[in-house]
Scaffold this motif. Structure first.
Motif, PDB file in Angstrom:
ATOM      1  N   SER A 330       0.830  -1.195   0.000  1.00  0.00           N
ATOM      2  CA  SER A 330       0.000   0.000   0.000  1.00  0.00           C
ATOM      3  C   SER A 330       0.867   1.248   0.000  1.00  0.00           C
ATOM      4  CB  SER A 330      -0.897  -0.003   1.249  1.00  0.00           C
ATOM      5  OG  SER A 330      -1.609   1.198   1.351  1.00  0.00           O
ATOM      6  N   GLY A 331       0.522   2.211  -0.846  1.00  0.00           N
ATOM      7  CA  GLY A 331       1.222   3.487  -0.879  1.00  0.00           C
ATOM      8  C   GLY A 331       2.413   3.516  -1.805  1.00  0.00           C
ATOM      9  N   ILE A 332       2.831   2.377  -2.351  1.00  0.00           N
ATOM     10  CA  ILE A 332       3.978   2.332  -3.244  1.00  0.00           C
ATOM     11  C   ILE A 332       3.575   2.840  -4.626  1.00  0.00           C
ATOM     12  CG2 ILE A 332       5.590   0.822  -4.436  1.00  0.00           C
ATOM     13  CD1 ILE A 332       6.342   1.224  -1.572  1.00  0.00           C
ATOM     14  N   ARG A 333       4.418   3.718  -5.195  1.00  0.00           N
ATOM     15  CA  ARG A 333       4.142   4.245  -6.525  1.00  0.00           C
ATOM     16  C   ARG A 333       5.127   3.722  -7.566  1.00  0.00           C
ATOM     17  NH1 ARG A 333       0.253   4.674  -4.268  1.00  0.00           N
ATOM     18  NH2 ARG A 333      -0.947   6.511  -3.697  1.00  0.00           N
ATOM     19  N   LEU A 353      -0.086   3.099  -9.661  1.00  0.00           N
ATOM     20  CA  LEU A 353       1.339   3.000  -9.978  1.00  0.00           C
ATOM     21  C   LEU A 353       1.776   4.114 -10.923  1.00  0.00           C
ATOM     22  CD1 LEU A 353       1.989  -0.827 -10.492  1.00  0.00           C
ATOM     23  CD2 LEU A 353       2.680   0.605  -8.567  1.00  0.00           C
ATOM     24  N   ARG A 354       2.942   4.713 -10.607  1.00  0.00           N
ATOM     25  CA  ARG A 354       3.546   5.717 -11.483  1.00  0.00           C
ATOM     26  C   ARG A 354       4.681   5.117 -12.304  1.00  0.00           C
ATOM     27  NH1 ARG A 354      -0.303   7.761  -8.077  1.00  0.00           N
ATOM     28  NH2 ARG A 354      -0.335  10.037  -8.068  1.00  0.00           N
ATOM     29  N   SER A 355       5.343   4.083 -11.764  1.00  0.00           N
ATOM     30  CA  SER A 355       6.492   3.481 -12.431  1.00  0.00           C
ATOM     31  C   SER A 355       6.401   1.965 -12.331  1.00  0.00           C
ATOM     32  CB  SER A 355       7.808   3.951 -11.796  1.00  0.00           C
ATOM     33  OG  SER A 355       7.896   5.351 -11.792  1.00  0.00           O
ATOM     34  N   LEU A 356       6.741   1.279 -13.428  1.00  0.00           N
ATOM     35  CA  LEU A 356       6.728  -0.180 -13.444  1.00  0.00           C
ATOM     36  C   LEU A 356       7.931  -0.679 -14.229  1.00  0.00           C
ATOM     37  CD1 LEU A 356       5.244  -2.835 -12.756  1.00  0.00           C
ATOM     38  CD2 LEU A 356       4.020  -2.602 -14.930  1.00  0.00           C
ATOM     39  N   LEU A 378      -2.209   5.985 -14.203  1.00  0.00           N
ATOM     40  CA  LEU A 378      -1.304   7.083 -13.871  1.00  0.00           C
ATOM     41  C   LEU A 378       0.153   6.765 -14.197  1.00  0.00           C
ATOM     42  CD1 LEU A 378      -2.794   8.069 -10.381  1.00  0.00           C
ATOM     43  CD2 LEU A 378      -3.289   9.084 -12.612  1.00  0.00           C
ATOM     44  N   LEU A 379       0.397   5.693 -14.945  1.00  0.00           N
ATOM     45  CA  LEU A 379       1.758   5.249 -15.213  1.00  0.00           C
ATOM     46  C   LEU A 379       2.535   6.293 -16.010  1.00  0.00           C
ATOM     47  CD1 LEU A 379       3.370   2.632 -14.584  1.00  0.00           C
ATOM     48  CD2 LEU A 379       2.923   1.940 -16.946  1.00  0.00           C
ATOM     49  N   ARG A 380       3.749   6.628 -15.525  1.00  0.00           N
ATOM     50  CA  ARG A 380       4.600   7.612 -16.184  1.00  0.00           C
ATOM     51  C   ARG A 380       5.928   7.019 -16.655  1.00  0.00           C
ATOM     52  NH1 ARG A 380       2.945  12.926 -15.241  1.00  0.00           N
ATOM     53  NH2 ARG A 380       1.221  13.120 -13.782  1.00  0.00           N
ATOM     54  N   VAL A 381       6.408   5.968 -15.968  1.00  0.00           N
ATOM     55  CA  VAL A 381       7.674   5.330 -16.333  1.00  0.00           C
ATOM     56  C   VAL A 381       7.432   3.836 -16.498  1.00  0.00           C
ATOM     57  CG1 VAL A 381      10.049   4.834 -15.631  1.00  0.00           C
ATOM     58  CG2 VAL A 381       9.029   7.049 -15.075  1.00  0.00           C
ATOM     59  N   LEU A 382       7.806   3.298 -17.667  1.00  0.00           N
ATOM     60  CA  LEU A 382       7.621   1.874 -17.955  1.00  0.00           C
ATOM     61  C   LEU A 382       8.899   1.341 -18.575  1.00  0.00           C
ATOM     62  CD1 LEU A 382       5.757  -0.626 -18.165  1.00  0.00           C
ATOM     63  CD2 LEU A 382       5.038   0.233 -20.407  1.00  0.00           C
ATOM     64  N   ASP A 383       9.537   0.348 -17.938  1.00  0.00           N
ATOM     65  CA  ASP A 383      10.774  -0.252 -18.422  1.00  0.00           C
ATOM     66  C   ASP A 383      10.520  -1.735 -18.680  1.00  0.00           C
ATOM     67  OD1 ASP A 383      13.319  -1.620 -18.496  1.00  0.00           O
ATOM     68  OD2 ASP A 383      14.233   0.224 -17.763  1.00  0.00           O
ATOM     69  N   GLU A 391       1.750  -7.150 -26.661  1.00  0.00           N
ATOM     70  CA  GLU A 391       0.599  -6.271 -26.469  1.00  0.00           C
ATOM     71  C   GLU A 391       0.782  -5.472 -25.197  1.00  0.00           C
ATOM     72  OE1 GLU A 391      -4.263  -6.579 -25.947  1.00  0.00           O
ATOM     73  OE2 GLU A 391      -3.109  -8.287 -26.708  1.00  0.00           O
ATOM     74  N   LEU A 392       0.615  -4.176 -25.296  1.00  0.00           N
ATOM     75  CA  LEU A 392       0.756  -3.286 -24.149  1.00  0.00           C
ATOM     76  C   LEU A 392      -0.582  -2.632 -23.832  1.00  0.00           C
ATOM     77  CD1 LEU A 392       4.097  -1.383 -24.865  1.00  0.00           C
ATOM     78  CD2 LEU A 392       3.653  -2.829 -22.902  1.00  0.00           C
ATOM     79  N   PRO A 393      -0.834  -2.380 -22.552  1.00  0.00           N
ATOM     80  CA  PRO A 393      -2.006  -1.577 -22.206  1.00  0.00           C
ATOM     81  C   PRO A 393      -1.743  -0.129 -22.598  1.00  0.00           C
ATOM     82  CG  PRO A 393      -0.686  -1.968 -20.267  1.00  0.00           C
ATOM     83  CD  PRO A 393      -0.061  -2.781 -21.358  1.00  0.00           C
ATOM     84  N   ILE A 394      -2.772   0.643 -22.700  1.00  0.00           N
ATOM     85  CA  ILE A 394      -2.601   2.040 -23.073  1.00  0.00           C
ATOM     86  C   ILE A 394      -2.352   2.869 -21.816  1.00  0.00           C
ATOM     87  CG2 ILE A 394      -3.708   4.040 -24.116  1.00  0.00           C
ATOM     88  CD1 ILE A 394      -5.356   2.136 -25.818  1.00  0.00           C
ATOM     89  N   PRO A 395      -1.130   3.413 -21.686  1.00  0.00           N
ATOM     90  CA  PRO A 395      -0.823   4.255 -20.514  1.00  0.00           C
ATOM     91  C   PRO A 395      -0.912   5.728 -20.889  1.00  0.00           C
ATOM     92  CG  PRO A 395       1.181   3.403 -21.513  1.00  0.00           C
ATOM     93  CD  PRO A 395       0.049   3.104 -22.459  1.00  0.00           C
ATOM     94  N   PRO A 396      -2.046   6.377 -20.762  1.00  0.00           N
ATOM     95  CA  PRO A 396      -2.258   7.716 -21.321  1.00  0.00           C
ATOM     96  C   PRO A 396      -1.376   8.799 -20.722  1.00  0.00           C
ATOM     97  CG  PRO A 396      -4.063   7.082 -19.867  1.00  0.00           C
ATOM     98  CD  PRO A 396      -3.227   5.874 -20.054  1.00  0.00           C
ATOM     99  N   TYR A 397      -0.857   8.599 -19.487  1.00  0.00           N
ATOM    100  CA  TYR A 397      -0.070   9.655 -18.858  1.00  0.00           C
ATOM    101  C   TYR A 397       1.435   9.403 -18.978  1.00  0.00           C
ATOM    102  CZ  TYR A 397      -4.444  11.299 -16.887  1.00  0.00           C
ATOM    103  OH  TYR A 397      -5.712  11.777 -16.738  1.00  0.00           O
ATOM    104  N   LEU A 398       1.828   8.409 -19.760  1.00  0.00           N
ATOM    105  CA  LEU A 398       3.233   8.081 -19.898  1.00  0.00           C
ATOM    106  C   LEU A 398       3.999   9.273 -20.471  1.00  0.00           C
ATOM    107  CD1 LEU A 398       4.900   5.481 -19.366  1.00  0.00           C
ATOM    108  CD2 LEU A 398       4.801   5.062 -21.826  1.00  0.00           C
ATOM    109  N   GLU A 399       5.108   9.640 -19.814  1.00  0.00           N
ATOM    110  CA  GLU A 399       5.897  10.785 -20.249  1.00  0.00           C
ATOM    111  C   GLU A 399       7.217  10.372 -20.893  1.00  0.00           C
ATOM    112  OE1 GLU A 399       6.451  13.286 -16.880  1.00  0.00           O
ATOM    113  OE2 GLU A 399       4.357  13.934 -16.809  1.00  0.00           O
ATOM    114  N   LYS A 400       7.776   9.225 -20.478  1.00  0.00           N
ATOM    115  CA  LYS A 400       9.069   8.782 -20.998  1.00  0.00           C
ATOM    116  C   LYS A 400       8.975   7.302 -21.340  1.00  0.00           C
ATOM    117  CE  LYS A 400      11.487  12.132 -18.046  1.00  0.00           C
ATOM    118  NZ  LYS A 400      10.288  12.674 -17.420  1.00  0.00           N
TER     119      LYS A 400
END
Length: 637
Positions: A330-333, A353-356, A378-383, A391-400
């Motif tokens: 809980s609380g991990i981003r 999650l913000r980063s995965l 809310l995903l912003r970082v995906l490695d 196949e990837l899900p659509i992460p609309p807030y991805l910045e990088k």
């Protein structure tokens, strides 16, 4: 005992040239507490193919039996050395010896382990057990001084000597503890600072009896870090145990996560590099591989230090790591997962999650795991490096986004990434129609990197789009002959790098329209392009020049100083203290400006490139000394 120097001792032997020459094969395998015997065999087969310079025969799809048979076939008639590092399981030898034939007389197998009972005595093999002893007092003191006083050639100032020796006594002769302590003290200059560390160490050892010595010293070193460095250090534990962390990948992740401090006008890569070197100097990270210039190429966390980092990261909820199929705290981003099955399942916190970061650790999972779950709002970082995702899900807030691996087509969801501002593509083998697809999406993209065969064509056309792009970097595209930029494309481009594109024959068509362009870097491009810029009248042009073109005013001393700093930064990339520089100044209205302050001046043919006016050109070679640049004083014809 952990940290006693077992791996370091064996590595010192393993890497000796005389040892490499004595054996037909030298293979190093890190085992650790969790391992797959089939994956260890697979790594060994790949290593054998690599040393024989043969093309691997579908190693990733080989069955257990084929792997064993392949190893036996190659090893049984040859003298080999195999190192099995960090063995924990007493059943390990029983699992692995089937693939290790007796071979030629003189073959050797070396274990490193904290457990004496894992040695294969019960199988009738001739074994010698070398028990690592703590360093003697004089050895411990010498090692400490080398780390604590690197600029004084290992000499301790007299006023710090008594406290220093008391600190070394606390290390109990354990090398990892000594270098960690020395790294911490290297930043301390006053006797008050030294006494404070001594007293804190005494307190920690007295009040935390269960805390191992190395972890105690690491804790002190951790608390001595800046806020940003603490987070960058803790972030490293997202990588699996004994994972070789590539320096470039780590720096990209630090940047993407926003963990770096803004330091004047220094580029974030330079800040990240300074962070990395600081963590290495304090022995919180260990270098496992260096490039040709001695710079760190891969690093890892010692397992003792990783255990310590895990405990702190959990308390601070900076990042969570799981090697299970599901569940996050809980609380991990920020979340890191090792996938060991056909699919990955997350718990109920996916939407937050913000980063995965995903690690697919074995070939079985690679062959079957190809889809991520959805719900990353809310995903912003995906490695997903080395993860075979179809196949990837659509992460609309991805910045990088950094994609490695062949792209059969540009994903349909690319045009939904309205917030993406940084895109790096590597080994994607894009075609021209792929690039056109990119131009019609990604409206906020400001950084684009194409590297290592990201583009496989001969001509790279930018026809439209990229209205907010400021930085374009193209590296290692061996087939690329020319680049074309239509007028109106990339109107705000400020930086253009083209590196190791050996067939590139000229500067980009249409680059004269890039009125905001401030920097162009060229390295390891065709001789035709180099000669068109620098000329080659005397036949002494170096074969691998590094060309840096930077816009500046005629009498801008600050700009000249900044250019010298840029040259020093490039010299840092090549790891040479004596970076050779050949500089040329292009003046408005001059057809062939000449440099007169260097001994090996070259003319610049600006009649073809009028747009080079008001640029400084640095040609970094490997044949001239830095001292040949005379204060950057240039004269025209």
């Amino acid at each position: 005992m952990g940290g006693s120097g077992k791996t370091t001792l064996v590595a010192n032997i393993f890497n000796k040239r005389s040892v490499k020459q004595h054996f037909d094969f030298c293979i190093w395998i890190t085992v650790s507490q969790q391992y797959s015997i089939e994956e260890l065999f697979r790594s060994m087969v790949k290593d054998v193919y690599k040393q024989r310079k043969e093309v691997p025969m579908q190693v990733d799809t080989m069955s257990y039996r084929v792997l064993v048979d392949t190893l036996v076939q190659y090893l049984q008639s040859r003298r080999y050395l195999i190192v099995l590092d960090d063995v924990w399981n007493i059943e390990f030898w029983q699992e692995i010896h089937i693939a290790l034939p007796e071979g030629m007389r003189g073959s050797r197998i070396m274990f490193t382990t904290r457990r004496e009972d894992v040695a294969p005595l019960q199988f009738g093999f001739v074994s010698y057990i070398h028990l690592i002893q703590p360093l003697r007092k004089d050895e411990a003191w010498e090692l400490f001084c080398k780390k604590a006083f690197p600029n004084k050639l290992g000499g301790c100032p007299p006023h710090l000597d008594p406290l220093g020796r008391k600190l070394v006594e606390k290390s109990e002769g354990l090398p990892l503890a000594i270098v960690a302590l020395g790294g911490l003290m290297s930043s301390k200059k006053s006797i008050a600072d030294w006494r404070r560390v001594h007293d804190n160490l005494n307190w920690e050892l007295s009040n935390n009896a269960a805390l191992e010595l190395v972890k105690t010293i690491s804790l002190l070193s951790y608390h001595d870090l800046s806020f940003q460095l603490k987070h960058c250090f803790l972030y490293c534990f997202i990588f699996p145990e004994d994972y070789a962390i590539r320096q470039k990948r780590l720096i990209r992740l630090w940047m993407a996560e926003g963990l770096l401090e803004q330091v004047n006008d220094a580029p974030p890569e330079a800040v990240a590099d300074s962070y990395l070197m600081e963590l290495i100097s304090r022995s919180l990270l260990q270098v496992t591989m260096r490039n040709h210039f001695g710079r760190p190429k891969a690093i890892k966390m010692h397992d003792l230090i990783r255990e310590f980092a895990v405990s702190i990261a959990k308390e601070e909820k900076l990042v969570a790591v799981s090697d299970e199929k599901k569940g996050e705290e809980s609380g991990i981003r920020r979340y890191s997962i090792e996938v060991k099955d056909k699919e990955m399942k997350l718990g109920n916190g996916t939407a937050q999650l913000r980063s995965l970061i995903i690690f697919v650790v074995d070939e079985i999972s690679k062959s079957s795991f190809n889809k991520l779950p959805s719900g990353f709002k809310l995903l912003r970082v995906l490695d997903l490096a080395n993860a075979p995702i179809n196949e990837l899900p659509i992460p609309p807030y991805l910045e990088k986004l950094h994609l490695i691996g062949k792209l059969e087509k540009v994903p349909h969801w690319f045009n939904t990434l309205l917030n993406l501002n940084r895109l790096s593509l590597q080994d994607t083998e894009l075609r021209e129609d792929h690039v056109l697809s990119l131009t019609q999406s990604l409206p906020n993209l400001s950084y684009l990197s194409l590297s290592a065969n990201a583009f496989e064509g001969e001509r790279l056309y930018f026809v439209e789009g990229f209205q907010k792009l400021k930085i374009l970097k193209i590296r290692r595209c061996p087939q690329l002959h020319e680049i074309m930029m239509e007028k109106g494309v990339m109107p705000g481009l400020q930086v253009l790098h083209v590196l190791r594109c050996k067939e590139l024959r000229r500067l980009p068509y249409g680059w004269e329209h890039l009125t905001h362009l401030e920097e162009v870097r060229l390295y390891d491009v065709s001789d035709e392009l180099v000669q068109s810029i620098c000329g080659n009248r005397n036949g002494d042009l170096p074969t691998t020049p590094y060309i840096l073109l930077t816009r500046t005013d005629d009498d801008d001393d600050e700009a000249k100083s900044k250019l010298l700093s840029e040259a020093e930064a490039i010299h840092g990339q090549f790891g040479s203290k004596e970076i050779p520089v050949l500089g040329m100044r292009v003046f408005p209205g001059c057809t062939k400006p000449m440099l007169r302050s260097c001994t090996a001046a070259k003319s610049l043919h600006s009649s073809e490139y009028r747009q080079l006016e008001q640029l400084l050109c640095f040609v970094l070679t490997f044949s001239m000394a830095l001292s040949t640049v005379d204060g950057l004083q240039f004269d025209s014809d």
